[in-house]
Design a protein around this motif. Structure first.
Motif, PDB file in Angstrom:
ATOM      1  N   TRP A  97       0.867  -1.176   0.000  1.00  0.00           N
ATOM      2  CA  TRP A  97       0.000   0.000   0.000  1.00  0.00           C
ATOM      3  C   TRP A  97       0.901   1.222   0.000  1.00  0.00           C
ATOM      4  O   TRP A  97       2.039   1.154   0.447  1.00  0.00           O
ATOM      5  CB  TRP A  97      -1.015  -0.006   1.129  1.00  0.00           C
ATOM      6  CG  TRP A  97      -0.499  -0.052   2.540  1.00  0.00           C
ATOM      7  CD1 TRP A  97      -0.145  -1.166   3.235  1.00  0.00           C
ATOM      8  CD2 TRP A  97      -0.310   1.048   3.422  1.00  0.00           C
ATOM      9  NE1 TRP A  97       0.259  -0.822   4.494  1.00  0.00           N
ATOM     10  CE2 TRP A  97       0.175   0.530   4.643  1.00  0.00           C
ATOM     11  CE3 TRP A  97      -0.484   2.414   3.314  1.00  0.00           C
ATOM     12  CZ2 TRP A  97       0.478   1.338   5.727  1.00  0.00           C
ATOM     13  CZ3 TRP A  97      -0.190   3.213   4.401  1.00  0.00           C
ATOM     14  CH2 TRP A  97       0.279   2.673   5.590  1.00  0.00           C
ATOM     15  N   PHE A  98       0.404   2.293  -0.589  1.00  0.00           N
ATOM     16  CA  PHE A  98       1.233   3.447  -0.892  1.00  0.00           C
ATOM     17  C   PHE A  98       0.652   4.722  -0.287  1.00  0.00           C
ATOM     18  O   PHE A  98      -0.564   4.875  -0.198  1.00  0.00           O
ATOM     19  CB  PHE A  98       1.330   3.638  -2.410  1.00  0.00           C
ATOM     20  CG  PHE A  98       1.787   2.419  -3.141  1.00  0.00           C
ATOM     21  CD1 PHE A  98       3.132   2.105  -3.226  1.00  0.00           C
ATOM     22  CD2 PHE A  98       0.882   1.563  -3.742  1.00  0.00           C
ATOM     23  CE1 PHE A  98       3.568   0.976  -3.903  1.00  0.00           C
ATOM     24  CE2 PHE A  98       1.303   0.439  -4.422  1.00  0.00           C
ATOM     25  CZ  PHE A  98       2.652   0.144  -4.500  1.00  0.00           C
ATOM     26  N   GLN A  99       1.551   5.630   0.090  1.00  0.00           N
ATOM     27  CA  GLN A  99       1.172   6.972   0.514  1.00  0.00           C
ATOM     28  C   GLN A  99       2.129   7.946  -0.136  1.00  0.00           C
ATOM     29  O   GLN A  99       3.337   7.691  -0.194  1.00  0.00           O
ATOM     30  CB  GLN A  99       1.293   7.131   2.026  1.00  0.00           C
ATOM     31  CG  GLN A  99       0.138   6.586   2.810  1.00  0.00           C
ATOM     32  CD  GLN A  99       0.258   7.002   4.262  1.00  0.00           C
ATOM     33  OE1 GLN A  99       1.164   6.566   4.951  1.00  0.00           O
ATOM     34  NE2 GLN A  99      -0.646   7.847   4.701  1.00  0.00           N
ATOM     35  N   THR A 156       2.470  -6.854   6.940  1.00  0.00           N
ATOM     36  CA  THR A 156       3.023  -6.458   8.234  1.00  0.00           C
ATOM     37  C   THR A 156       2.836  -4.982   8.566  1.00  0.00           C
ATOM     38  O   THR A 156       3.104  -4.574   9.687  1.00  0.00           O
ATOM     39  CB  THR A 156       4.537  -6.757   8.285  1.00  0.00           C
ATOM     40  OG1 THR A 156       5.185  -5.937   7.311  1.00  0.00           O
ATOM     41  CG2 THR A 156       4.820  -8.215   8.049  1.00  0.00           C
ATOM     42  N   SER A 157       2.438  -4.175   7.614  1.00  0.00           N
ATOM     43  CA  SER A 157       2.317  -2.723   7.739  1.00  0.00           C
ATOM     44  C   SER A 157       3.663  -2.027   7.930  1.00  0.00           C
ATOM     45  O   SER A 157       3.715  -0.842   8.235  1.00  0.00           O
ATOM     46  CB  SER A 157       1.376  -2.333   8.880  1.00  0.00           C
ATOM     47  OG  SER A 157       0.072  -2.764   8.598  1.00  0.00           O
ATOM     48  N   ASN A 158       4.758  -2.751   7.768  1.00  0.00           N
ATOM     49  CA  ASN A 158       6.090  -2.148   7.860  1.00  0.00           C
ATOM     50  C   ASN A 158       6.381  -1.331   6.611  1.00  0.00           C
ATOM     51  O   ASN A 158       5.985  -1.697   5.505  1.00  0.00           O
ATOM     52  CB  ASN A 158       7.173  -3.217   7.995  1.00  0.00           C
ATOM     53  CG  ASN A 158       7.106  -3.941   9.313  1.00  0.00           C
ATOM     54  OD1 ASN A 158       6.548  -3.446  10.282  1.00  0.00           O
ATOM     55  ND2 ASN A 158       7.674  -5.134   9.343  1.00  0.00           N
ATOM     56  N   ILE A 159       7.104  -0.226   6.786  1.00  0.00           N
ATOM     57  CA  ILE A 159       7.559   0.565   5.653  1.00  0.00           C
ATOM     58  C   ILE A 159       8.702  -0.197   4.992  1.00  0.00           C
ATOM     59  O   ILE A 159       9.682  -0.542   5.648  1.00  0.00           O
ATOM     60  CB  ILE A 159       8.013   1.963   6.087  1.00  0.00           C
ATOM     61  CG1 ILE A 159       6.831   2.733   6.660  1.00  0.00           C
ATOM     62  CG2 ILE A 159       8.629   2.712   4.905  1.00  0.00           C
ATOM     63  CD1 ILE A 159       7.209   4.067   7.291  1.00  0.00           C
ATOM     64  N   LEU A 160       8.558  -0.465   3.707  1.00  0.00           N
ATOM     65  CA  LEU A 160       9.562  -1.221   2.961  1.00  0.00           C
ATOM     66  C   LEU A 160      10.493  -0.344   2.146  1.00  0.00           C
ATOM     67  O   LEU A 160      11.645  -0.700   1.906  1.00  0.00           O
ATOM     68  CB  LEU A 160       8.872  -2.226   2.036  1.00  0.00           C
ATOM     69  CG  LEU A 160       7.942  -3.228   2.705  1.00  0.00           C
ATOM     70  CD1 LEU A 160       7.245  -4.061   1.650  1.00  0.00           C
ATOM     71  CD2 LEU A 160       8.705  -4.103   3.676  1.00  0.00           C
ATOM     72  N   ASP A 161       9.976   0.795   1.691  1.00  0.00           N
ATOM     73  CA  ASP A 161      10.754   1.647   0.802  1.00  0.00           C
ATOM     74  C   ASP A 161      10.222   3.054   0.857  1.00  0.00           C
ATOM     75  O   ASP A 161       9.037   3.272   1.108  1.00  0.00           O
ATOM     76  CB  ASP A 161      10.651   1.093  -0.621  1.00  0.00           C
ATOM     77  CG  ASP A 161      11.792   1.510  -1.535  1.00  0.00           C
ATOM     78  OD1 ASP A 161      12.656   2.291  -1.096  1.00  0.00           O
ATOM     79  OD2 ASP A 161      11.818   1.051  -2.691  1.00  0.00           O
ATOM     80  N   MET A 162      11.097   4.016   0.607  1.00  0.00           N
ATOM     81  CA  MET A 162      10.739   5.417   0.474  1.00  0.00           C
ATOM     82  C   MET A 162      11.355   5.882  -0.837  1.00  0.00           C
ATOM     83  O   MET A 162      12.578   5.916  -0.964  1.00  0.00           O
ATOM     84  CB  MET A 162      11.280   6.244   1.636  1.00  0.00           C
ATOM     85  CG  MET A 162      10.799   5.794   3.004  1.00  0.00           C
ATOM     86  SD  MET A 162       9.065   6.116   3.287  1.00  0.00           S
ATOM     87  CE  MET A 162       9.130   7.788   3.868  1.00  0.00           C
ATOM     88  N   ILE A 163      10.508   6.201  -1.820  1.00  0.00           N
ATOM     89  CA  ILE A 163      10.979   6.545  -3.157  1.00  0.00           C
ATOM     90  C   ILE A 163      10.815   8.049  -3.372  1.00  0.00           C
ATOM     91  O   ILE A 163       9.699   8.568  -3.349  1.00  0.00           O
ATOM     92  CB  ILE A 163      10.174   5.764  -4.225  1.00  0.00           C
ATOM     93  CG1 ILE A 163      10.313   4.261  -3.987  1.00  0.00           C
ATOM     94  CG2 ILE A 163      10.625   6.159  -5.628  1.00  0.00           C
ATOM     95  CD1 ILE A 163       9.363   3.414  -4.815  1.00  0.00           C
TER      96      ILE A 163
END
Length: 65
Positions: free
Chosen positions: A5-7, A54-61
Motif C-alpha cells: 500500500w502506498f502513501q 506487516t504494515s512495515n515501511i519497505l521503501d521510500m521513493i
C-alpha cells in the motif's frame, strides 16, 4: 495479489492525500504518483511503500518532476 500500500508524502513526510491504489507494482504506483503530482503542481514528493502483511515501511521513493 496486492502486496503493497502506498502513501504520497511531502519531503517533510506530511501526507498529501493522493489516492494511489494498493497493488504489487512499485513502478505503476510511481507513475500514478507522478501523474497526481503534475495535476496538483507538486514538484517533489516521497512515495512510501508499506507491506500489506506487516504494515512495515519497505521503501521510500523520492520522486522529482
Amino acid at each position: 495479489m496486492k502486496r503493497y500500500w502506498f502513501q504520497l508524502l511531502t519531503e517533510n513526510y506530511d501526507e498529501l492525500g493522493a489516492l494511489i491504489p494498493d497493488g504489487s507494482s512499485k513502478t505503476t504506483a510511481t507513475n500514478r504518483a507522478k501523474r497526481w503530482m503534475q495535476q496538483n503542481g507538486i514538484d517533489s514528493a516521497v512515495l512510501e511503500v508499506s507491506s500489506m502483511a506487516t504494515s512495515n515501511i519497505l521503501d521510500m521513493i523520492l520522486i522529482e518532476l
